[in-house]
Design an enzyme around this catalytic site. Structure first.
Site, PDB file in Angstrom:
ATOM      1  N   GLY A 130      38.827  32.730  36.644  1.00 22.63           N
ATOM      2  CA  GLY A 130      40.195  32.385  37.042  1.00 22.63           C
ATOM      3  C   GLY A 130      40.262  30.957  37.579  1.00 22.63           C
ATOM      4  O   GLY A 130      39.349  30.511  38.280  1.00 22.63           O
ATOM      5  N   GLY A 207      42.054  39.432  26.325  1.00 20.31           N
ATOM      6  CA  GLY A 207      40.984  38.428  26.280  1.00 20.31           C
ATOM      7  C   GLY A 207      39.632  39.125  26.337  1.00 20.31           C
ATOM      8  O   GLY A 207      39.525  40.317  25.999  1.00 20.31           O
ATOM      9  N   ARG A 230      50.478  36.490  24.834  1.00 18.45           N
ATOM     10  CA  ARG A 230      51.217  35.377  24.221  1.00 18.45           C
ATOM     11  C   ARG A 230      50.968  35.253  22.725  1.00 18.45           C
ATOM     12  O   ARG A 230      51.816  34.805  21.977  1.00 18.45           O
ATOM     13  CB  ARG A 230      50.843  34.067  24.912  1.00 18.45           C
ATOM     14  CG  ARG A 230      51.571  33.862  26.230  1.00 18.45           C
ATOM     15  CD  ARG A 230      51.158  32.565  26.852  1.00 18.45           C
ATOM     16  NE  ARG A 230      49.696  32.479  26.914  1.00 18.45           N
ATOM     17  CZ  ARG A 230      49.027  31.398  27.226  1.00 18.45           C
ATOM     18  NH1 ARG A 230      49.665  30.280  27.463  1.00 18.45           N
ATOM     19  NH2 ARG A 230      47.708  31.400  27.296  1.00 18.45           N
ATOM     20  N   ILE A 287      43.039  44.010  37.384  1.00 14.26           N
ATOM     21  CA  ILE A 287      41.770  43.320  37.650  1.00 14.26           C
ATOM     22  C   ILE A 287      41.943  41.809  37.457  1.00 14.26           C
ATOM     23  O   ILE A 287      40.978  41.056  37.494  1.00 14.26           O
ATOM     24  CB  ILE A 287      40.607  43.843  36.765  1.00 14.26           C
ATOM     25  CG1 ILE A 287      40.953  43.725  35.281  1.00 14.26           C
ATOM     26  CG2 ILE A 287      40.257  45.263  37.110  1.00 14.26           C
ATOM     27  CD1 ILE A 287      40.699  42.419  34.658  1.00 14.26           C
ATOM     28  N   ARG A 289      44.751  39.132  38.854  1.00 11.09           N
ATOM     29  CA  ARG A 289      44.965  38.491  40.154  1.00 11.09           C
ATOM     30  C   ARG A 289      46.080  39.227  40.870  1.00 11.09           C
ATOM     31  O   ARG A 289      47.016  39.746  40.217  1.00 11.09           O
ATOM     32  CB  ARG A 289      45.374  37.017  39.984  1.00 11.09           C
ATOM     33  CG  ARG A 289      44.238  36.081  39.638  1.00 11.09           C
ATOM     34  CD  ARG A 289      43.262  35.912  40.815  1.00 11.09           C
ATOM     35  NE  ARG A 289      42.183  35.003  40.502  1.00 11.09           N
ATOM     36  CZ  ARG A 289      40.986  35.371  40.035  1.00 11.09           C
ATOM     37  NH1 ARG A 289      40.717  36.652  39.821  1.00 11.09           N
ATOM     38  NH2 ARG A 289      40.052  34.472  39.802  1.00 11.09           N
ATOM     39  N   ASP A 313      41.732  45.844  41.889  1.00  6.57           N
ATOM     40  CA  ASP A 313      40.538  45.115  42.332  1.00  6.57           C
ATOM     41  C   ASP A 313      40.943  43.805  42.990  1.00  6.57           C
ATOM     42  O   ASP A 313      40.121  43.142  43.612  1.00  6.57           O
ATOM     43  CB  ASP A 313      39.610  44.842  41.147  1.00  6.57           C
ATOM     44  CG  ASP A 313      38.274  44.243  41.601  1.00  6.57           C
ATOM     45  OD1 ASP A 313      37.743  44.745  42.610  1.00  6.57           O
ATOM     46  OD2 ASP A 313      37.787  43.281  40.974  1.00  6.57           O
ATOM     47  N   HIS A 337      37.925  43.159  45.500  1.00  6.44           N
ATOM     48  CA  HIS A 337      37.611  42.168  44.458  1.00  6.44           C
ATOM     49  C   HIS A 337      36.107  42.160  44.106  1.00  6.44           C
ATOM     50  O   HIS A 337      35.414  41.164  44.304  1.00  6.44           O
ATOM     51  CB  HIS A 337      38.064  40.760  44.904  1.00  6.44           C
ATOM     52  CG  HIS A 337      38.261  39.844  43.722  1.00  6.44           C
ATOM     53  ND1 HIS A 337      39.153  38.807  43.716  1.00  6.44           N
ATOM     54  CD2 HIS A 337      37.670  39.800  42.497  1.00  6.44           C
ATOM     55  CE1 HIS A 337      39.098  38.164  42.560  1.00  6.44           C
ATOM     56  NE2 HIS A 337      38.196  38.759  41.805  1.00  6.44           N
ATOM     57  N   GLY A 339      35.043  42.740  40.988  1.00  6.74           N
ATOM     58  CA  GLY A 339      34.957  42.603  39.523  1.00  6.74           C
ATOM     59  C   GLY A 339      33.633  42.084  38.987  1.00  6.74           C
ATOM     60  O   GLY A 339      32.946  42.753  38.222  1.00  6.74           O
ATOM     61  N   SER A 340      33.273  40.877  39.363  1.00  5.11           N
ATOM     62  CA  SER A 340      32.065  40.272  38.777  1.00  5.11           C
ATOM     63  C   SER A 340      30.854  40.405  39.687  1.00  5.11           C
ATOM     64  O   SER A 340      29.823  39.763  39.446  1.00  5.11           O
ATOM     65  CB  SER A 340      32.331  38.800  38.469  1.00  5.11           C
ATOM     66  OG  SER A 340      32.634  38.108  39.668  1.00  5.11           O
TER      67      SER A 340
HETATM   68  O1  LIG Z   1      35.821  35.044  38.089  1.00  2.00           O
HETATM   69  C1  LIG Z   1      36.912  35.490  38.399  1.00  2.00           C
HETATM   70  O2  LIG Z   1      37.948  34.858  38.217  1.00  2.00           O
HETATM   71  C2  LIG Z   1      36.986  36.800  39.022  1.00  2.00           C
HETATM   72  O3  LIG Z   1      37.976  37.130  39.606  1.00  2.00           O
HETATM   73  C3  LIG Z   1      35.844  37.728  38.900  1.00  2.00           C
HETATM   74  O4  LIG Z   1      36.007  38.905  39.583  1.00  2.00           O
END
Ligand SMILES: O=C(O)C(=O)CO
Length: 371
Positions: A130, A207, A230, A287, A289, A313, A337, A339-340
């Site tokens: 992001g 994506g 899009r 997941i 933002r 998340d 958060h 996620g990663s």
């Molecule tokens: O890398 C990002 O943008 C994330 O939010 C991963 O969780």
């Protein structure tokens, strides 16, 4: 003869060409004879070692630091975002003259900070996919390349997404609470959730993460995958996902999964109006933002049973204060958060960020260029 050269453009071009070839021959003889190639590389390494990179902040993984240290001596801001000293220290240090910036922080990278960095700054990378915390226009204005760490985190984030889908649909939060408080009241009508099998799953933003989510959920016998975004995604055909307008996706989906980036266009994509369109049995998962959702509207919709549940998340703000109304809802399953957040993924992200910088400082394209 000299008159001929002066007057005749053809003769002077021939002579210049011959001189140029002789010069090239002379240089290559020198290079081969004296190992100038090595000398040149040494000179390049020396010039690189003079370059300075600022790493924000101390949570940046060692794997990335090790890579940066192969060519540079990084300066690290020794704080976390949660430390009050974090932003003031960044602003104080950044004016000390850096060629590159690893922006591993949620603080916003603004024009003001770039001004403090001054004209010596030549490259910026995030350690995230992001980029909503980066003022990209300000970077473009200054001709600064920006890199991110797209794709390497798709699997980890898709795993968390599946966790949220199941957790929200099968009421994990309520179940755990009742178990822990001794209020486990089993009965055939107790704590019933929603099935993933035979459902329609709508992905907003097909994506890398969205595609990885579809691949995983295929194993759950989903009846239909639809997506909105899009553009048409060429990968959608192989995944068996059909592109539909957002409104249709909201109406038809049993699971609405937000996998798109936050931008002016997508801010509050889910609001009171869109929540009204969704099924009362629908589960909303985010997941991307926090800003994709109007959280006040989501609170009302969950409280009134307008939709079944949400799995988040990401939230606004992060960290979410413990007295935030969403946390009080039994049908809002929230993760901080994550996620990663796996060891391998974060190390890989750090290495991509480091490589983005090393390449940019050698005037080469970044591994993951954004602009
Ligand atoms: O890398 C990002 O943008 C994330 O939010 C991963 O969780």
């Amino acid at each position: 003869m000299s008159l001929c050269l002066m007057l005749c453009p053809v003769c002077s071009a021939v002579v210049s060409g011959v001189c140029f070839l002789l010069l090239r021959l002379y240089i290559s003889v020198l290079v081969n004879a004296f190992g100038f190639q090595e000398l040149l590389q040494e000179f390049k390494n020396f010039m690189m070692a003079l370059k300075r990179v600022l790493v924000v902040n101390k949570s940046y993984p060692d794997a990335g630091l090790k890579l940066l240290k192969t060519k540079l001596e990084p300066t690290i801001i020794p704080y976390l975002d949660s430390d009050p000293e974090s932003l003031p220290e960044i602003k104080k240090n950044i004016s000390n003259g850096f060629d590159a910036l690893v922006w591993n922080t949620k603080h916003r990278l603004t024009g003001e900070i770039l001004d403090l960095a001054g004209p010596r700054l030549k490259a910026v990378t995030t350690m995230a996919s992001g980029i909503d915390h980066i003022d990209v226009d300000e970077l473009v204005k200054r001709g600064l390349p920006l890199g991110n760490t797209l794709n390497v985190l798709d699997d980890a984030v898709a795993d968390i997404t599946v966790g949220l889908v199941i957790g929200a649909a099968r009421r994990f939060k309520e179940g755990i609470k009742e178990l822990e408080s001794g209020e486990w009241k089993f009965g055939v009508q107790w704590s019933l959730g929603q099935d993933i099998a035979r459902s329609t799953v709508g992905i907003v933003g097909l994506g890398g993460v969205g595609q990885a989510v579809v691949r995983r959920l295929k194993g759950f016998d989903v009846a239909k995958f639809i997506y909105s975004g899009r553009t048409d995604k060429p990968e959608a055909k192989a995944l068996g996902a059909e592109r539909v307008p957002l409104e249709q996706l909201l109406k038809e989906s049993d699971f609405v999964i937000l996998c798109c980036p936050l931008s002016e266009e997508t801010k509050h994509l889910i609001n009171a109006k869109s929540l009204q369109i969704m099924k009362s049995t629908a589960v909303l998962v985010n997941i991307g933002r926090g800003g994709l959702i109007d959280q006040k509207a989501l609170y009302d919709a969950l409280k009134e049973g307008q939709i079944f549940a949400a799995g988040l998340d990401v939230t606004t703000p992060e960290p979410l204060p413990k007295d935030d109304p969403l946390i009080s809802l039994p049908n809002c399953f929230i993760m901080p958060h994550l996620g990663s957040a796996t060891v391998d993924t974060r190390n890989a992200m750090a290495c991509i960020a480091a490589n983005n910088i090393l390449l940019a400082l050698e005037n080469k394209p970044m591994l993951n260029p954004v602009v």
